[in-house]
Design a protein around this motif. Structure first.
Motif, PDB file in Angstrom:
ATOM      1  N   ARG A 136       0.848  -1.191   0.000  1.00 28.56           N
ATOM      2  CA  ARG A 136       0.000   0.000   0.000  1.00 28.56           C
ATOM      3  C   ARG A 136       0.886   1.244   0.000  1.00 28.56           C
ATOM      4  N   ASP A 137       0.426   2.286  -0.653  1.00 30.51           N
ATOM      5  CA  ASP A 137       1.148   3.556  -0.640  1.00 30.51           C
ATOM      6  C   ASP A 137       1.198   4.090   0.793  1.00 30.51           C
ATOM      7  N   PRO A 138       2.375   4.388   1.316  1.00 28.14           N
ATOM      8  CA  PRO A 138       2.472   4.816   2.723  1.00 28.14           C
ATOM      9  C   PRO A 138       1.763   6.135   3.009  1.00 28.14           C
ATOM     10  N   GLU A 139       1.555   6.965   1.980  1.00 29.57           N
ATOM     11  CA  GLU A 139       0.905   8.254   2.195  1.00 29.57           C
ATOM     12  C   GLU A 139      -0.609   8.168   2.036  1.00 29.57           C
ATOM     13  N   THR A 140      -1.078   7.442   1.017  1.00 31.37           N
ATOM     14  CA  THR A 140      -2.511   7.409   0.731  1.00 31.37           C
ATOM     15  C   THR A 140      -3.211   6.160   1.255  1.00 31.37           C
ATOM     16  N   GLY A 141      -2.459   5.088   1.489  1.00 25.75           N
ATOM     17  CA  GLY A 141      -3.060   3.823   1.908  1.00 25.75           C
ATOM     18  C   GLY A 141      -3.697   3.055   0.764  1.00 25.75           C
ATOM     19  N   ALA A 142      -3.475   3.506  -0.473  1.00 28.45           N
ATOM     20  CA  ALA A 142      -4.092   2.869  -1.638  1.00 28.45           C
ATOM     21  C   ALA A 142      -3.153   1.843  -2.255  1.00 28.45           C
ATOM     22  N   ASP A 143      -3.730   0.898  -2.996  1.00 24.91           N
ATOM     23  CA  ASP A 143      -2.918  -0.076  -3.725  1.00 24.91           C
ATOM     24  C   ASP A 143      -2.497   0.519  -5.066  1.00 24.91           C
ATOM     25  N   PHE A 144      -1.877  -0.293  -5.925  1.00 24.66           N
ATOM     26  CA  PHE A 144      -1.351   0.262  -7.170  1.00 24.66           C
ATOM     27  C   PHE A 144      -2.444   0.692  -8.142  1.00 24.66           C
ATOM     28  N   CYS A 145      -3.678   0.293  -7.876  1.00 24.05           N
ATOM     29  CA  CYS A 145      -4.811   0.750  -8.693  1.00 24.05           C
ATOM     30  C   CYS A 145      -5.535   1.932  -8.054  1.00 24.05           C
ATOM     31  N   ASN A 146      -4.956   2.472  -6.974  1.00 22.63           N
ATOM     32  CA  ASN A 146      -5.523   3.591  -6.227  1.00 22.63           C
ATOM     33  C   ASN A 146      -6.816   3.210  -5.505  1.00 22.63           C
ATOM     34  N   VAL A 147      -6.981   1.930  -5.230  1.00 20.79           N
ATOM     35  CA  VAL A 147      -8.124   1.445  -4.455  1.00 20.79           C
ATOM     36  C   VAL A 147      -7.723   1.410  -2.981  1.00 20.79           C
ATOM     37  N   LYS A 148      -8.614   1.897  -2.123  1.00 25.61           N
ATOM     38  CA  LYS A 148      -8.400   1.832  -0.686  1.00 25.61           C
ATOM     39  C   LYS A 148      -9.295   0.742  -0.103  1.00 25.61           C
ATOM     40  N   TRP A 149      -8.762   0.012   0.884  1.00 23.78           N
ATOM     41  CA  TRP A 149      -9.423  -1.196   1.364  1.00 23.78           C
ATOM     42  C   TRP A 149      -9.818  -1.091   2.827  1.00 23.78           C
ATOM     43  N   LYS A 150     -10.887  -1.826   3.168  1.00 27.53           N
ATOM     44  CA  LYS A 150     -11.366  -1.910   4.544  1.00 27.53           C
ATOM     45  C   LYS A 150     -11.385  -3.380   4.946  1.00 27.53           C
ATOM     46  N   VAL A 151     -10.852  -3.690   6.114  1.00 25.18           N
ATOM     47  CA  VAL A 151     -10.785  -5.076   6.585  1.00 25.18           C
ATOM     48  C   VAL A 151     -12.051  -5.408   7.374  1.00 25.18           C
ATOM     49  N   ASN A 152     -12.631  -6.586   7.074  1.00 22.58           N
ATOM     50  CA  ASN A 152     -13.755  -7.098   7.857  1.00 22.58           C
ATOM     51  C   ASN A 152     -13.616  -8.611   8.006  1.00 22.58           C
ATOM     52  N   ASP A 153     -14.625  -9.278   8.541  1.00 20.53           N
ATOM     53  CA  ASP A 153     -14.543 -10.721   8.786  1.00 20.53           C
ATOM     54  C   ASP A 153     -14.375 -11.525   7.508  1.00 20.53           C
ATOM     55  N   ALA A 154     -14.795 -10.985   6.393  1.00 20.18           N
ATOM     56  CA  ALA A 154     -14.694 -11.689   5.119  1.00 20.18           C
ATOM     57  C   ALA A 154     -13.376 -11.423   4.406  1.00 20.18           C
ATOM     58  N   GLY A 155     -12.534 -10.577   5.003  1.00 20.80           N
ATOM     59  CA  GLY A 155     -11.266 -10.241   4.358  1.00 20.80           C
ATOM     60  C   GLY A 155     -11.170  -8.746   4.139  1.00 20.80           C
ATOM     61  N   GLU A 156     -10.753  -8.355   2.935  1.00 20.21           N
ATOM     62  CA  GLU A 156     -10.657  -6.938   2.577  1.00 20.21           C
ATOM     63  C   GLU A 156     -11.703  -6.605   1.521  1.00 20.21           C
ATOM     64  N   MET A 157     -12.352  -5.493   1.684  1.00 22.11           N
ATOM     65  CA  MET A 157     -13.325  -4.999   0.718  1.00 22.11           C
ATOM     66  C   MET A 157     -12.974  -3.559   0.354  1.00 22.11           C
ATOM     67  N   PRO A 158     -13.195  -3.151  -0.910  1.00 16.35           N
ATOM     68  CA  PRO A 158     -12.930  -1.755  -1.273  1.00 16.35           C
ATOM     69  C   PRO A 158     -13.794  -0.802  -0.450  1.00 16.35           C
ATOM     70  N   ARG A 159     -13.194   0.278  -0.035  1.00 17.25           N
ATOM     71  CA  ARG A 159     -13.957   1.278   0.704  1.00 17.25           C
ATOM     72  C   ARG A 159     -15.000   1.923  -0.195  1.00 17.25           C
ATOM     73  N   THR A 160     -16.209   2.048   0.315  1.00 15.49           N
ATOM     74  CA  THR A 160     -17.296   2.626  -0.487  1.00 15.49           C
ATOM     75  C   THR A 160     -17.293   4.148  -0.469  1.00 15.49           C
ATOM     76  N   ASP A 161     -16.489   4.734   0.396  1.00 15.77           N
ATOM     77  CA  ASP A 161     -16.431   6.199   0.467  1.00 15.77           C
ATOM     78  C   ASP A 161     -15.282   6.763  -0.365  1.00 15.77           C
ATOM     79  N   TRP A 162     -14.705   5.933  -1.232  1.00 16.75           N
ATOM     80  CA  TRP A 162     -13.554   6.356  -2.025  1.00 16.75           C
ATOM     81  C   TRP A 162     -13.680   5.803  -3.437  1.00 16.75           C
ATOM     82  N   LYS A 163     -13.408   6.664  -4.422  1.00 12.08           N
ATOM     83  CA  LYS A 163     -13.367   6.205  -5.813  1.00 12.08           C
ATOM     84  C   LYS A 163     -11.953   6.400  -6.345  1.00 12.08           C
ATOM     85  N   ALA A 164     -11.410   5.350  -6.906  1.00 12.50           N
ATOM     86  CA  ALA A 164     -10.041   5.414  -7.419  1.00 12.50           C
ATOM     87  C   ALA A 164      -9.954   6.295  -8.655  1.00 12.50           C
ATOM     88  N   MET A 165     -11.036   6.347  -9.431  1.00 13.35           N
ATOM     89  CA  MET A 165     -11.083   7.205 -10.616  1.00 13.35           C
ATOM     90  C   MET A 165     -12.537   7.525 -10.925  1.00 13.35           C
TER      91      MET A 165
END
Length: 323
Positions: free
Chosen positions: A38-67
């Motif tokens: 993950r980018d140390p400044e933004t927390g995003a992956d190489f596709c600019n997606v930010k993730w939220k951890v839950n019991d099912a694993g990681e899911m893209p954050r719904t409050d963020w759009k990569a593009m």
């Protein structure tokens, strides 16, 4: 007695092994580092997606759009430079933590040519792009495919896997997200290109698509040339597909994640019965790698169910092929 690897590969190739193999228990699993970075400044992956951890694993954050638009992918995605990755280091760590008696599985991706654009745009805009801007979307799909194929070259040279796992959730619990025609036109050529490369490096191709796959099963094992279908939702259509294709349809899964054995507070009898149902329905003659799906949860109730479930797989999974 066969090793876990020998036993697993018999089932993976459509045969009837000594016992029902279990994913991921019988596996050594490798995944390239870049998927976790993950980018140390933004927390995003190489596709600019930010993730939220839950019991099912990681899911893209719904409050963020990569593009905002599909055409922005060229400026947004920062594909890692494959040749500059520490493949020697990754391979060494994999060898140090691997059991030589288990099967080696390389996880190429869990989000791919379908889900990466969806994760970046969100479901509404991502699905609309398929109809509204198919040429731009296909250009992105082709670029992701080329990236995966380059990664596969290095996986083949450094990891030498028995099986390569790739995945995209093209289906929900009610059925595929796409029509068959769109799936064939937009995605099949690129999925086949990935699987051809997997076979070229000497591995079996396993494809993950949980949900009610319906027509997708015949596409996966037909034009896409998939060797193992991972985690399609057990239902009457899947039973029909199994009856139709027999040992050609190798499944990783089989257990009903929505059935009586998965419900909160399920009894020991119900959980153990659910294991028999899975094996008898999808693996009585082989070609089944048992998996609960990995999303049963972390509560005490879930932990207890997992103990019963795995104990019964080990017992009945051995008995069933000795009859």
């Amino acid at each position: 007695m066969l090793t876990a690897r020998e036993n697993y590969l018999i089932a993976a190739k459509g045969g009837k092994p000594e016992r029902v193999p279990v994913f991921p228990e019988d596996c050594n699993i490798f995944m390239p580092d870049f998927w976790h970075e993950r980018d140390p400044e933004t927390g995003a992956d190489f596709c600019n997606v930010k993730w939220k951890v839950n019991d099912a694993g990681e899911m893209p954050r719904t409050d963020w759009k990569a593009m905002e638009e599909i055409g922005d992918w060229r400026e947004t995605v920062k594909f890692p430079i494959v040749s500059e990755m520490d493949w020697e280091g990754m391979a060494q760590r994999f060898r140090e933590t691997s059991d030589p008696d288990k099967v080696n599985i390389a996880m190429l991706n869990t989000n791919g040519i379908f889900l990466i654009p969806i994760n970046m745009l969100g479901w509404v805009d991502g699905l609309c792009a398929i109809c509204d801007e198919p040429e731009e979307l296909e250009a992105f799909v082709a670029r992701i495919t080329d990236f995966f194929i380059e990664v596969l070259d290095y996986i083949g040279n450094y990891i030498h896997p028995d099986i390569v796992f790739s995945g995209d959730d093209f289906a929900s619990t009610t059925g595929p997200f796409l029509s068959r025609d769109i799936f064939r036109e937009m995605y099949v050529p690129y999925l086949r290109k990935i699987n051809d490369k997997i076979h070229e490096i000497g591995a079996l191709a396993e494809f993950h698509c949980c949900g009610n796959c319906q027509y997708l099963i015949s596409e996966f094992i037909g034009d896409v040339d998939t060797d193992i279908c991972q985690l399609p939702e057990p239902n009457l259509q899947l039973e029909s597909d199994k009856a139709k294709y027999g040992s050609k349809l190798v499944l990783t899964g089989g257990w009903d994640r929505h059935g009586e054995g998965s419900m909160p507070g399920s009894s020991e009898e119900a959980v153990r019965r659910s294991v028999h149902t899975a094996i008898d329905t999808y693996g009585k003659d082989g070609a089944l790698i048992f998996w609960d799906g990995g999303i049963i949860g972390t509560s005490e109730d879930s932990r207890q169910k997992m103990e019963w479930l795995l104990d019964e797989v080990h017992k009945y999974g051995r008995e069933v092929y000795q009859k």
